[in-house]
Every structure is written in structure tokens, then in C-alpha cells.
Scaffold this motif. Structure first.
Motif, mmCIF file in Angstrom:
data_model
loop_
_atom_site.group_PDB
_atom_site.id
_atom_site.type_symbol
_atom_site.label_atom_id
_atom_site.label_comp_id
_atom_site.label_asym_id
_atom_site.label_seq_id
_atom_site.Cartn_x
_atom_site.Cartn_y
_atom_site.Cartn_z
ATOM 1 N N LEU A 205 -13.240 2.632 64.591
ATOM 2 C CA LEU A 205 -14.246 1.587 64.788
ATOM 3 C C LEU A 205 -14.487 0.811 63.496
ATOM 4 O O LEU A 205 -14.690 -0.399 63.516
ATOM 5 C CB LEU A 205 -15.554 2.202 65.296
ATOM 6 C CG LEU A 205 -15.521 2.706 66.739
ATOM 7 C CD1 LEU A 205 -16.704 3.637 67.015
ATOM 8 C CD2 LEU A 205 -15.525 1.530 67.716
ATOM 9 N N SER A 206 -14.442 1.513 62.361
ATOM 10 C CA SER A 206 -14.611 0.854 61.073
ATOM 11 C C SER A 206 -13.464 -0.119 60.819
ATOM 12 O O SER A 206 -13.681 -1.246 60.341
ATOM 13 C CB SER A 206 -14.677 1.894 59.950
ATOM 14 O OG SER A 206 -14.733 1.282 58.684
ATOM 15 N N ARG A 207 -12.246 0.296 61.154
ATOM 16 C CA ARG A 207 -11.092 -0.591 60.976
ATOM 17 C C ARG A 207 -11.227 -1.829 61.859
ATOM 18 O O ARG A 207 -10.928 -2.948 61.435
ATOM 19 C CB ARG A 207 -9.790 0.146 61.306
ATOM 20 C CG ARG A 207 -9.430 1.226 60.294
ATOM 21 C CD ARG A 207 -8.043 1.804 60.588
ATOM 22 N NE ARG A 207 -7.751 2.909 59.688
ATOM 23 C CZ ARG A 207 -7.934 4.186 59.976
ATOM 24 N NH1 ARG A 207 -8.422 4.522 61.160
ATOM 25 N NH2 ARG A 207 -7.636 5.128 59.114
ATOM 26 N N LEU A 208 -11.665 -1.625 63.109
ATOM 27 C CA LEU A 208 -11.834 -2.751 64.026
ATOM 28 C C LEU A 208 -12.951 -3.679 63.563
ATOM 29 O O LEU A 208 -12.819 -4.909 63.609
ATOM 30 C CB LEU A 208 -12.138 -2.229 65.437
ATOM 31 C CG LEU A 208 -11.006 -1.485 66.152
ATOM 32 C CD1 LEU A 208 -11.520 -0.836 67.437
ATOM 33 C CD2 LEU A 208 -9.861 -2.448 66.476
ATOM 34 N N ALA A 209 -14.051 -3.077 63.099
ATOM 35 C CA ALA A 209 -15.204 -3.882 62.664
ATOM 36 C C ALA A 209 -14.885 -4.696 61.419
ATOM 37 O O ALA A 209 -15.422 -5.785 61.218
ATOM 38 C CB ALA A 209 -16.405 -2.970 62.402
ATOM 39 N N ASN A 210 -13.991 -4.166 60.583
ATOM 40 C CA ASN A 210 -13.667 -4.831 59.316
ATOM 41 C C ASN A 210 -12.286 -5.475 59.313
ATOM 42 O O ASN A 210 -11.780 -5.861 58.256
ATOM 43 C CB ASN A 210 -13.766 -3.820 58.167
ATOM 44 C CG ASN A 210 -15.186 -3.361 57.913
ATOM 45 O OD1 ASN A 210 -16.022 -4.123 57.468
ATOM 46 N ND2 ASN A 210 -15.471 -2.091 58.206
ATOM 47 N N ASN A 211 -11.690 -5.593 60.520
ATOM 48 C CA ASN A 211 -10.375 -6.221 60.650
ATOM 49 C C ASN A 211 -9.343 -5.602 59.711
ATOM 50 O O ASN A 211 -8.532 -6.305 59.095
ATOM 51 C CB ASN A 211 -10.463 -7.734 60.402
ATOM 52 C CG ASN A 211 -11.297 -8.442 61.440
ATOM 53 O OD1 ASN A 211 -11.157 -8.192 62.642
ATOM 54 N ND2 ASN A 211 -12.198 -9.312 61.009
#
Length: 291
Positions: A205-211
Motif C-alpha cells: 500500500l505504501s508503494r502504491l500510495a507513493n507511486n
């Protein structure tokens, strides 16, 4: 010198091999190799309360493969831990013997020890002396929460609420209420509370939220927006369109629900995601043990 960590979770089984680096009196580690096998032991453990013969055989084969890999990488020491799926499986002890015959000395750990090991993965470096934190680790079978204030541990608890358990409809409203009450009670004394999240789902989710760029803390609004976005896709499209792994595409939705609930009842301003987990904590535990 190399150490290895084996993490037998409810969703996946992992082997982390790390190079140990000594710089004067400081000992650290660098990840060398990570192998992840999505066995989904929780599907058996939470519904049938035992690991099926086929999955048991796959687990033993995986452990034998991990033993061979550790030998090839010339690992000098390792530690293997199993969490909630193996805790709840009635045939867990018999599987332990088979895994031992495959060359792996495995320990089944409880939720509190699991939380302590993960905390050992240098989570303390993310703690500000003047702030209060709710540390959250969401797994397939359980969620561990701890409260820290002034960089000191205050309280911890483990709840039988996890992503695989939710997907299999094996979670109870009573346990949800216990978790909500615990978090609300243990955070209400603090004016502001920040979150620290660990586990494969919050890392994704962190990767998705921060592209996939530099990690920034995730706010409640950002996570809720991401949850709604992911939920708008079918499971098939989360795999084919969004490119999520098959064993991540389903569990990421209940993981969002757990984090959103804890953020709401703990009044968390944001969640910091250091992207560490049980395997990292195991490696650090071995470093601490050996000095």
C-alpha cells in the motif's frame, strides 16, 4: 558471514538470507536473497483447524529447499519461526517433527513474541521521543498492536483478526470490538498518536500510495481513497490491470479495512511504513544474540 530468517506465515512462507556487515563496533545487515512461497496455510488452519496433507507436504518440501539454499549460501546461523496458522493447526506439532527431519529447527511463536521480534527490526529508529505511537502489524491470521510513548513501550496485544481469516469468514465481531476498545482505551490519553505499520500488505500500500517513489507517511484520507480505488476493481482486474500478485490482490482489501479501523479508533494522524517484517527482526535478533 551470513544469517538467515525463515518466517512461516498464514499467507506466505519466506526465507531471507542476509550478509552481516561489521564496521568497528557496529554490526548491521544487508539483504542478499529473499524467497517467498505463497502456501496459504491459513486457509486450512482457520477453517479446518489443521494443515491438509497436500499443504503439509508442500510446507515440508519448501523447508527442505530452504535448508539446501542456506547450505549453498553458506549460512552460519538461522532462526525459523511460525505464526498464527501453525499455532492454530491441531497437527502443528506433528508437522514440526517432519520439518525437523527436513533439517529445519522451527519454533511456533505467540503473538506477543512475534511483535517483539518485529519491533527488533530497528523500528525504534522511527520513534520520536516526544510523540506517541501505535505500532501495527497485520498478518494473515492475527494483528499485533503496541503503544509507545516517549520512546518507551506502554502496552501490547494480539487479536485473531487477519487478512486470510477475514477472507475465510473466520473473524468475529466480538474480536473486532475487543480490538477497537483496546486501541481506543490505550491511545485516548495522548493528544496526538502516529502509526507505524508493518506487514506485506501495508508495504505494498505504501508503494502504491507513493507511486513506488520515496516513502512518505500515509494519512487516513490517503489510505481510504486507496482502499476505495482498489475496491472498485474486481479481483481479476486487480491482478491483470493493476498488476498485483494473485496472493496479494485479495488480502490487500481486508488489510486496508484493518488499518483504517485502527487509524480511526486510535485517532492516528498518519502511518509510517518502514517496510520491515518478521524476517528482518529475526536477523536483528541473531545479530543481538551474537554481539
Amino acid at each position: 558471514m551470513r544469517y538467515a530468517a525463515i518466517d512461516i506465515g498464514s499467507n506466505a512462507v519466506r526465507l531471507l538470507i542476509a550478509d552481516i556487515i561489521r564496521n568497528d563496533d557496529v554490526v548491521s545487515f544487508k539483504k542478499n536473497t529473499l524467497v517467498r512461497v505463497p502456501l496459504r496455510l491459513g486457509d486450512d488452519a482457520f477453517i479446518d483447524h489443521r494443515i491438509s496433507q497436500s499443504k503439509g507436504e508442500d510446507l515440508v518440501k519448501t523447508m527442505a529447499a530452504f535448508r539446501n539454499l542456506m547450505d549453498v549460501y553458506k549460512v552460519s546461523e538461522y532462526m525459523a519461526c511460525a505464526t498464527s496458522a501453525m499455532r492454530e493447526a491441531a497437527n502443528g506439532s506433528s508437522l514440526l517433527r517432519e520439518i525437523s527431519d527436513a533439517g529445519i529447527d522451527l519454533r511456533i511463536i505467540d503473538g506477543s513474541e512475534e511483535a517483539k521480534i518485529i519491533y527488533n527490526s530497528h523500528i525504534e529508529q522511527h520513534l520520536n521521543n516526544n510523540k506517541a505511537y501505535l505500532y501495527i502489524d497485520v498478518g494473515g491470521g492475527s494483528t499485533e498492536v503496541s503503544v509507545f510513548a516517549d520512546a518507551k513501550w506502554i502496552a501490547s496485544a494480539s487479536f485473531n483478526i487477519g487478512t486470510i481469516r477475514i477472507l475465510d469468514n473466520q473473524d468475529s465481531e466480538e474480536t473486532w470490538n475487543e480490538m477497537r476498545t483496546w486501541v481506543k482505551t490505550h491511545t485516548q490519553a495522548f493528544k496526538a498518536v502516529y502509526g507505524i505499520g508493518t506487514g506485506g500488505n501495508i508495504n505494498k500500500l505504501s508503494r502504491l500510495a507513493n507511486n513506488n517513489k520515496e516513502d512518505k507517511p500515509i494519512s487516513f484520507a490517503k489510505l481510504k481513497s486507496l482502499y476505495e480505488y482498489l475496491s472498485s476493481f474486481s479481483l481479476k482486474d486487480r491482478i491483470n490491470v493493476l498488476g498485483l500478485n494473485q496472493d496479494r490482490a485479495d488480502v490487500i482489501i481486508p488489510a486496508c479495512e484493518i488499518f483504517l479501523t485502527l487509524m480511526k479508533y486510535g485517532r492516528l494522524r498518519q502511518v509510517i511504513v518502514p517496510r520491515v517484517g518478521l524476517a528482518d527482526g529475526i536477523i536483528q535478533t541473531l545479530i543481538d544474540k551474537n554481539g
